[in-house]
Scaffold this motif. Sequence first.
Motif, short mmCIF file in Angstrom:
data_model
loop_
_atom_site.label_atom_id
_atom_site.label_comp_id
_atom_site.label_asym_id
_atom_site.label_seq_id
_atom_site.Cartn_x
_atom_site.Cartn_y
_atom_site.Cartn_z
N THR A 73 0.84 -1.20 0.00
CA THR A 73 0.00 0.00 0.00
C THR A 73 0.88 1.25 0.00
OG1 THR A 73 -1.94 -1.00 1.01
CG2 THR A 73 -1.60 1.35 1.43
N ARG A 90 -4.26 10.48 -1.15
CA ARG A 90 -4.81 9.29 -1.80
C ARG A 90 -4.04 8.06 -1.32
NH1 ARG A 90 -7.79 12.70 -2.64
NH2 ARG A 90 -8.79 13.40 -4.56
N THR A 92 -3.28 4.00 -2.39
CA THR A 92 -3.35 2.90 -3.33
C THR A 92 -3.30 1.62 -2.51
OG1 THR A 92 -2.18 4.21 -4.98
CG2 THR A 92 -2.32 1.84 -5.36
N ASP A 93 -4.46 1.00 -2.31
CA ASP A 93 -4.61 -0.10 -1.36
C ASP A 93 -4.26 -1.44 -2.01
OD1 ASP A 93 -5.60 1.67 0.65
OD2 ASP A 93 -7.55 1.65 -0.35
#
Length: 606
Positions: A73, A90, A92-93
């Motif tokens: 992540t 933001r 990004t998983d």
Amino acid sequence: MRSIYLPLLVCLLSGQIAVASTWIAASNRPQDVQAAIDDPRTVDGDTVFIPSGTVSWTQGVTITKHISVKGSTVCSNTGYHGVETSNNARATDLTTIVDNIADRVAGYFFKIAVPTKTPDILVRLSGITFRGNPNLRANNGGAIRIASQCEKVRVDNCHFVGQLTFNPSIGSQYAYWWGVIDHCIWDLQRTSSDPTAAPPGEGIAVGNGLWPAYGGTEPMGPYGDGSWADESHWGSEKWEFIEDCTFNHTYGGGVDSYSGGRAVIRHNWFSNMGTQVHGTESSGRPRGGRAEEVYDNMFNWHKPLPPNGVRSPELRSGSILFHHNTYKMDDGLSLPTGALNLTVYRLFYPFTVWGGACGVTIDSSTLAVKPNNLDKVANSGGPNGNGVYYDSKATATPINSFGDPVYNTLIDRNVAFPTDGSLTPNDGSAYVVVNLTQILKQRYKTKNPASSYITSVQNSHTITVAGQSDRLGSVTSPQGVNGANIRFSPGDHYQIRKVLVALDQPGRGRGDLIEGKIPKDTAQPYPNQELDPCYAWENRILGTHAIVNIQAEQPTIREGRDFYNQAARPAGPQPGDGRRRDGSAVWTAGNPYTEYTYPHPLQRSN
């Protein structure tokens, strides 16, 4: 099975060639991650990599070595650096853990419990998304628990999302650590339709419960007593640094502090929340937060403010340096000038363990009245010169114009109280009413008399005292106390005493070591806490450049002594500035306040 991912990472360490390895766990399940950590081939300095993907965890993982545990992540555009006017954070998983942990009493996602033999080797947790489960009951032990004595800890690029019922997201009461939490994002929100479901809690609960006292003395228990018996170490590396993070909760809080916690909070973005410091009161035996440096943050308010004003931050104990923060007020919202509140809860409520700040307490075994020496009180004055300004019997039940009981007003027609303001002083003291008849039975088998400080004298027979709506009348408080904080019935015995300084109140620092499970039941003297004032300067509202100042909510917190507005830490001794035990000033020309290196050096770890 696990495999070597980057088998040779070569560095020079003390003139020797050290080889660090990166290992990939067999899967992203907790059993395989734990196996990779526990494998004897994984040694200090190595990295355990968690494969990407989404997985439901039914048990937690304990990090027992000075290693890095990393997922994939990535959190970007986090924090505040003085130019952003909108929140663009933001996540990004790529590595997501979903909470399905059965143990709701002692469970956690990760527990950092490394030995102290190598405190100068990095322990890192990075690159993981934690997703809550609203169908599980709350757990107050924390999602990530730091329970180590370690000088190099880093938690970064973690995303906390949904109704995370582990509270707080990151906590460290049972610890003594320095390091940094950076580039993390909190998007906590209530997702359950059940109104009784626990909302998400705090993002970070700063704690240093096992901090050693000045000179290295080991304190008893994880209460923060050692932290309160040590210097502040302003501007040094000896803090928990929280930087370059974004807090977007729709429920819960941002950063809180307990158990002698010490935090540097800088370059973060807070949406509709701020920071706060718990005091030595509502948490039971643990002391309040010890000190904070809060600077270069954005506090963005885009929802209607609470009717009693913004509490961002609220400081209930210790000292704070609060400077160069920005308040952004959207949609025509306004911010009160005194939006940084300093307060002492024990002046208006006798919390369990510590009792009220009133000069006396009740022996929990014998119910005998005896002095509570933990607060600094006047021992002279009053008609008998013993510090008791009034000692009387209530002769009438307080009533209002409708004939209903009024529990925060004392009426005694046998005593004519002065109406010249002498019982509501502005000299840094407070008069406190204590009801010696009404004894509150509290948790930990402690007992305390009801007490609260006087806020006004309405006429010669009526005194108004402070309180909170959930702690008045016959309401049972959240602290497990039955009854009111201050109320009177015919024949009750009450006294009025004068409090000079409450234990651990804002503006106080290092003092003598306090010990014992119930300190008020011992004969410990006042701990002689040093003056360590709070300072606020150059905090402004975006657009108008209006100043945001400190304000005190209780009379024992005095401007010009306990706190200063628009006054940076002086470069030389100033009147009223803090003093060490030897009489020397905390700040001298050779020891001015300077901020610690930014970004934190541990951010350079890969």
